[in-house]
Design a protein around this motif. Structure first.
Motif, short mmCIF file in Angstrom:
data_model
loop_
_atom_site.label_atom_id
_atom_site.label_comp_id
_atom_site.label_asym_id
_atom_site.label_seq_id
_atom_site.Cartn_x
_atom_site.Cartn_y
_atom_site.Cartn_z
N LYS A 171 9.88 -3.96 -6.67
CA LYS A 171 8.19 -3.47 -5.83
C LYS A 171 7.25 -3.64 -7.42
O LYS A 171 7.24 -3.11 -8.62
CB LYS A 171 8.43 -1.98 -5.85
CG LYS A 171 9.06 -0.92 -4.71
CD LYS A 171 9.32 0.32 -4.50
CE LYS A 171 10.07 0.70 -2.89
NZ LYS A 171 10.17 2.35 -3.04
N ASN A 172 7.11 -4.93 -6.39
CA ASN A 172 5.61 -5.36 -7.72
C ASN A 172 3.93 -5.29 -7.20
O ASN A 172 3.89 -6.27 -6.43
CB ASN A 172 5.64 -6.40 -8.36
CG ASN A 172 5.50 -7.19 -9.77
OD1 ASN A 172 4.42 -6.09 -10.18
ND2 ASN A 172 5.71 -8.01 -10.59
N PRO A 173 3.11 -4.47 -8.06
CA PRO A 173 1.97 -4.22 -6.90
C PRO A 173 1.08 -5.59 -6.88
O PRO A 173 0.29 -6.56 -6.77
CB PRO A 173 1.07 -3.01 -7.77
CG PRO A 173 1.71 -3.32 -8.81
CD PRO A 173 3.38 -3.20 -8.20
N CYS A 174 1.55 -6.39 -7.89
CA CYS A 174 1.32 -7.54 -8.65
C CYS A 174 -0.15 -7.39 -8.89
O CYS A 174 -1.25 -8.56 -8.49
CB CYS A 174 1.05 -8.68 -7.56
SG CYS A 174 2.87 -9.80 -8.03
N HIS A 175 -1.17 -6.85 -9.81
CA HIS A 175 -2.43 -6.31 -9.91
C HIS A 175 -3.23 -7.01 -11.02
O HIS A 175 -2.39 -7.33 -12.08
CB HIS A 175 -2.21 -4.76 -9.60
CG HIS A 175 -2.49 -3.30 -9.38
ND1 HIS A 175 -3.31 -3.67 -7.67
CD2 HIS A 175 -1.56 -3.00 -8.87
CE1 HIS A 175 -2.50 -3.09 -7.00
NE2 HIS A 175 -1.68 -1.88 -7.65
N MET A 176 -3.94 -8.04 -10.40
CA MET A 176 -5.01 -8.60 -10.92
C MET A 176 -6.83 -8.79 -11.40
O MET A 176 -7.40 -7.69 -10.30
CB MET A 176 -4.93 -9.86 -10.57
CG MET A 176 -5.09 -10.15 -9.87
SD MET A 176 -3.42 -12.09 -9.54
CE MET A 176 -2.35 -11.26 -9.44
N SER A 178 -10.27 -9.82 -11.28
CA SER A 178 -10.83 -10.94 -10.75
C SER A 178 -11.47 -12.04 -11.71
O SER A 178 -12.34 -13.15 -12.23
CB SER A 178 -11.57 -10.61 -9.38
OG SER A 178 -13.00 -10.50 -9.94
N THR A 179 -11.61 -11.57 -13.12
CA THR A 179 -12.79 -11.64 -13.83
C THR A 179 -12.60 -13.37 -14.33
O THR A 179 -13.57 -13.73 -14.13
CB THR A 179 -12.79 -10.76 -15.28
OG1 THR A 179 -13.73 -9.65 -14.76
CG2 THR A 179 -14.36 -11.58 -16.25
N PRO A 180 -11.52 -13.20 -15.33
CA PRO A 180 -10.97 -14.19 -15.79
C PRO A 180 -11.18 -15.84 -14.59
O PRO A 180 -11.80 -16.80 -15.00
CB PRO A 180 -9.64 -14.05 -15.94
CG PRO A 180 -9.13 -13.16 -16.20
CD PRO A 180 -10.12 -12.16 -14.93
N TYR A 181 -11.03 -15.48 -13.39
CA TYR A 181 -11.12 -16.48 -12.21
C TYR A 181 -12.39 -16.62 -12.01
O TYR A 181 -12.90 -17.84 -11.94
CB TYR A 181 -10.21 -16.31 -11.64
CG TYR A 181 -8.81 -15.98 -11.55
CD1 TYR A 181 -7.85 -17.00 -11.48
CD2 TYR A 181 -8.32 -14.67 -11.49
CE1 TYR A 181 -6.28 -16.61 -11.82
CE2 TYR A 181 -6.90 -14.12 -11.78
CZ TYR A 181 -6.19 -15.50 -11.85
OH TYR A 181 -5.10 -14.64 -12.02
N MET A 182 -13.14 -15.68 -12.50
CA MET A 182 -15.00 -16.86 -12.12
C MET A 182 -15.61 -16.98 -13.25
O MET A 182 -16.18 -17.75 -13.58
CB MET A 182 -15.23 -14.65 -12.12
CG MET A 182 -15.16 -14.08 -10.66
SD MET A 182 -16.50 -12.52 -9.91
CE MET A 182 -15.84 -12.00 -8.56
N ILE A 183 -14.52 -16.77 -14.42
CA ILE A 183 -15.06 -17.39 -15.64
C ILE A 183 -14.67 -19.19 -15.31
O ILE A 183 -15.81 -19.72 -15.90
CB ILE A 183 -14.91 -16.77 -16.10
CG1 ILE A 183 -15.59 -15.17 -17.11
CG2 ILE A 183 -14.63 -17.35 -18.10
CD1 ILE A 183 -14.60 -14.61 -18.58
N PHE A 488 -15.97 -5.14 -14.14
CA PHE A 488 -15.68 -5.72 -15.17
C PHE A 488 -13.37 -4.78 -15.51
O PHE A 488 -13.15 -5.47 -15.82
CB PHE A 488 -15.99 -5.46 -16.43
CG PHE A 488 -16.89 -6.10 -16.16
CD1 PHE A 488 -17.27 -7.81 -15.74
CD2 PHE A 488 -18.36 -5.65 -17.02
CE1 PHE A 488 -18.39 -8.19 -15.87
CE2 PHE A 488 -19.42 -5.91 -16.41
CZ PHE A 488 -20.05 -7.44 -16.72
N LYS A 489 -12.86 -3.75 -14.35
CA LYS A 489 -12.38 -2.75 -14.83
C LYS A 489 -11.21 -3.09 -13.18
O LYS A 489 -10.03 -2.47 -13.24
CB LYS A 489 -12.78 -1.47 -15.39
CG LYS A 489 -12.69 -1.34 -16.82
CD LYS A 489 -12.99 -0.22 -17.04
CE LYS A 489 -13.92 0.15 -18.28
NZ LYS A 489 -13.83 1.48 -18.29
N THR A 490 -12.08 -2.85 -12.39
CA THR A 490 -11.25 -2.34 -11.81
C THR A 490 -10.36 -4.10 -11.01
O THR A 490 -10.91 -5.52 -11.20
CB THR A 490 -11.87 -2.50 -10.01
OG1 THR A 490 -13.12 -0.91 -9.88
CG2 THR A 490 -11.32 -2.36 -8.43
N SER A 491 -8.76 -3.70 -10.40
CA SER A 491 -8.23 -4.50 -10.36
C SER A 491 -7.68 -4.80 -8.95
O SER A 491 -7.66 -3.80 -7.96
CB SER A 491 -7.03 -4.81 -11.00
OG SER A 491 -6.36 -3.27 -11.05
#
Length: 492
Positions: A171-176, A178-183, A488-491
């Motif tokens: 059970k790993n939600p793998c949240h991340m 999007s900000t680094p990828y947009m950069i 900038f905080k929502t994952s």
């Protein structure tokens, strides 16, 4: 007739006073340079049906294809495909009208319009030119934001698929975020945005077009595999049912679906710029119509297959982004390939859309400050094994600032479906329907209240209603998203 020129050189002119560009062309022939220059004195264009089609497909089969399964899910098996086919007919017809406006007056020898705004200026003039320019460049800016969001979602999908695969059922939600990828995407676009002109990115368009077919084909294959695994075609005739969503949500979502489909077909805003890369003879309009027909047929086939198979696979649960909504099932590596192809495609599509905006600002700046070396001077940068690169400081600063701004806005509004729908709604009627129809009426001098004039106006009004409803639905979606979003905080 013959005419004595400077230094006693005899120049051979014909009676072409109505078309001064022909005089220039004939003069160039006598000096042996017509093989290098077109009738407007610019370097000879080399574009063909295939390069124009590559540009169109790069622009059209973009991130919009990924939202079509969701759009059909809102409309159902009947309305979904019908709306998609109707949009394809409207896009092809109005694009053919717009192609006839590339040259003002005579379709073969008339004055060239290098941009969409030039065509509006030549045929309509006045205040409509400013309105067109504002809408066009605002839409191009919005597309840059939309493509940045789409690219980051695909990059996150690769990361998350590998995360799910490595966790092996844990059970790993793998949240991340999007900000680094947009950069990362923004940095790549800063580099590619230094390509000076639209006609120099043909190779990028071809690579992007190949990538678009790659991920569309994978999405189609996964949809077919999903249907084969379950043994059923999911979905209903009327789309997502009331109960799964409220009656109000059903209405808003249906409206938004129109915007998503419109965005998926949107490329009229850069049609004139693409047409300006085509060589002649035959006439640029004839070649462009062939490229448009070919491109619309290919994209509609892909759209129908991807959208319908995605809906058949998931039914009412069809995801907003088809390739990130498969739940990261095996083969995870195939999804990775598809999402990498999306990112590569969007890198090229971003440039195809933004080059007209870059060129407009740079032309305006050079006219305002013609003596400024910062704006006009090119610095030769040697590249071993290649021709020196012309570095322009103003181009470097302005284009980099543009990419940074679109990236920041993307970080603030990372709502793929709603942004796509809103962009499609805002750009569809004015740029794809209204201006092409009005310019065609003016150029062909179609009498007011004639049968053809009335039919064209009915088409325009019908598309206006669609655009308004799509915009309302998309705005409602953005408002709902903002209630639960923290910048900038929502994952995910």
């Amino acid at each position: 007739m013959k005419k004595m020129g400077e230094n006693g050189v005899v120049k051979n002119y014909q009676q072409v006073s109505n078309f001064p560009s022909l005089e220039v062309s004939l003069e160039l022939q006598n000096h042996g340079v017509s093989k290098c220059l077109d009738d407007d004195g610019r370097i000879k264009r080399t574009g063909t049906v295939w390069t124009a089609s590559a540009h169109i497909i790069t622009a059209v089969i973009g991130s919009g294809v990924l939202s079509l399964a969701w759009a059909i899910a809102q409309l159902g098996w009947v309305a979904g495909p019908v709306v998609m086919i109707l949009f394809s007919f409207v896009i092809y017809y109005t694009s053919a009208l717009l192609a006839d406006c590339y040259r003002h007056g005579d379709p073969v020898c008339g004055k060239r319009n290098y941009t969409y705004m030039d065509a509006v200026r030549a045929n309509l003039g006045g205040f409509q030119v400013k309105v067109c320019g504002f809408i066009q460049y605002l839409n191009l800016f919005g597309v840059a934001v939309g493509y940045t969001i789409a690219a980051s979602i695909s990059m996150m999908a690769v990361k998350r698929s590998n995360c799910f695969h490595s966790s092996k059922g844990k059970k790993n939600p793998c949240h991340m975020s999007s900000t680094p990828y947009m950069i990362m995407f923004g940095v790549a676009e800063i580099l590619f945005s230094q390509i000076p002109d639209f006609d120099q990115i043909w190779w990028l368009s071809i690579v992007a077009a190949v990538m678009s077919f790659t991920y569309s084909s994978i999405g189609l294959a996964l949809g077919i595999a999903q249907v084969a695994a379950t043994g059923t075609f999911r979905g209903s005739m009327t789309g997502i049912s009331i109960g799964a969503v409220t009656e109000t949500q059903k209405i808003w979502r249906s409206f938004q679906a129109f915007g998503d489909i419109a965005f998926a077909y949107s490329y009229s805003i850069i049609l004139i710029e693409i047409q300006d890369t085509i060589k002649s003879p035959p006439s640029e309009a004839k070649t462009m119509k062939k490229a448009t027909l070919l491109s619309v047929m290919v994209t509609t086939l892909f759209y129908m297959l991807c959208g319908c198979m995605g809906y058949a696979a998931f039914g009412d649960q069809a995801p907003g982004n088809l390739l990130t909504g498969f739940g990261f099932y095996n083969p995870f590596w195939l999804l990775d390939i598809a999402n990498v192809a999306i990112v590569i495609h969007l890198v090229g599509a971003y440039q195809v859309y933004c080059q007209p905006l870059f060129a407009f600002v740079e032309k305006w700046a050079s006219q305002q400050w013609p003596k400024s070396e910062f704006i006009t001077k090119n610095i030769q940068v040697p590249i071993p094994g290649f021709r020196p690169f012309n570095l322009n400081l103003f181009r470097l600063v302005w284009r980099s600032a543009f990419v940074v701004l679109t990236t920041l806005i993307s970080m603030l509004l990372p709502f793929f479906n709603d942004v796509v729908g809103l962009l499609g709604a805002l750009g569809f009627w004015p740029l794809t329907v209204y201006f092409p129809i009005e310019m065609y009426i003016a150029q062909r001098r179609i009498p007011k209240w004639s049968t053809r004039w009335v039919c064209l106006q009915i088409l325009s009004i019908a598309c206006l209603v669609i655009s308004i409803t799509a915009a309302v639905g998309s705005i409602a979606g953005v408002v709902l998203d903002l209630k639960k979003y923290r910048p900038f905080k929502t994952s995910y």
